[in-house]
Design a protein around this motif. Structure first.
Motif, PDB file in Angstrom:
ATOM      1  N   LYS A  83       7.143   0.729  -7.116  1.00 35.09           N
ATOM      2  CA  LYS A  83       6.028   1.667  -7.240  1.00 35.09           C
ATOM      3  C   LYS A  83       4.990   1.156  -8.225  1.00 35.09           C
ATOM      4  O   LYS A  83       3.782   1.266  -7.978  1.00 35.09           O
ATOM      5  N   ALA A 133      13.079   0.960  -7.496  1.00 37.71           N
ATOM      6  CA  ALA A 133      12.029   1.796  -6.913  1.00 37.71           C
ATOM      7  C   ALA A 133      10.838   1.910  -7.865  1.00 37.71           C
ATOM      8  O   ALA A 133       9.674   1.865  -7.437  1.00 37.71           O
ATOM      9  N   THR A 175       3.018  -1.484  -6.503  1.00 35.42           N
ATOM     10  CA  THR A 175       2.064  -0.889  -5.563  1.00 35.42           C
ATOM     11  C   THR A 175       0.877  -0.290  -6.296  1.00 35.42           C
ATOM     12  O   THR A 175      -0.284  -0.464  -5.886  1.00 35.42           O
ATOM     13  N   ILE A 176       1.177   0.427  -7.394  1.00 33.56           N
ATOM     14  CA  ILE A 176       0.081   1.026  -8.180  1.00 33.56           C
ATOM     15  C   ILE A 176      -0.818  -0.050  -8.758  1.00 33.56           C
ATOM     16  O   ILE A 176      -2.060   0.068  -8.737  1.00 33.56           O
TER      17      ILE A 176
END
Length: 207
Positions: free
Chosen positions: A122, A118, A125-126
């Motif tokens: 994340k 995860a 994505t960031i």
């Protein structure tokens, strides 16, 4: 406990011992458990091999065996069984504890792997959002710079056109003055301003 054998009982009256009726041995004479007189057998017999004591030996063997069997059954076997059962329970508890700890460790590793996946997702994505924001900002900055440069270029072109017009105007006046002076030097009388202006305009058109 002393046992009196038939040999001792029969040998006592023959010797004229007054203690024969009571079955006691003469003073200073010691008899063994088998009850065999040393002087009757000349050197004695090893007690376990004396056939006259087999019955008593068997009796004591049965008593001793029964006693040790009772000790084994009532004391030793229960104690050993309790120790083995306690160790068995302890081993079972240790195995259960090891299984529980292994399950907890597996669950912790699985949770860690999920959290790591995860976190990586994340982070990706960031990073993608940051790259997109950077590209958008760069495009906006570029557009703003290009617009500013275009405005400056337009202003520069307008300024250049103004300066050029002023220069042409000044050049025309200078040319008129120079042409009038040249005419005056060449032909003598001074030419009129209208003639000089017409001549300079005609020269500009031809140029």
């Amino acid at each position: 406990m002393m046992f009196v054998t038939p040999a001792f009982a029969q040998g006592a009256p023959a010797n004229g011992d007054p203690n024969a009726a009571t079955g006691t041995a003469p003073a200073g004479e010691v008899h063994t458990e088998t009850g065999v007189a040393h002087d009757a057998h000349g050197g004695g017999v090893f007690p376990p091999f004396d056939h006259t004591t087999y019955s008593s030996q068997l009796l004591w063997l049965v008593i001793t065996f029964g006693f040790f069997y009772w000790i084994m059954q009532k004391v030793v076997v229960p104690r050993v069984g309790g120790i083995l059962e306690h160790r068995h329970d302890r081993i079972a508890q240790d195995l259960d504890e090891a299984s529980r700890l292994k399950a907890e460790a597996d669950a912790a590793v699985e949770t860690y792997e999920k959290e790591l996946a995860a976190a990586r997702a994340k982070a990706g994505t960031i990073a993608e959002t940051a790259r997109e924001a950077a590209r958008t900002k760069a495009a906006a900055d570029r557009a703003a710079i290009e617009a500013e440069l275009a405005e400056k270029l337009v202003a520069a072109e307008a300024s250049i056109a103004t300066i050029k017009a002023q220069a042409f105007a000044e050049v025309g006046a200078i040319a008129e003055e120079a042409a009038g002076a040249i005419v005056e030097q060449l032909i003598g009388p001074k030419a009129s301003a209208e003639d000089v202006r017409a001549a300079v305009a005609s020269a500009k058109v031809e140029a």
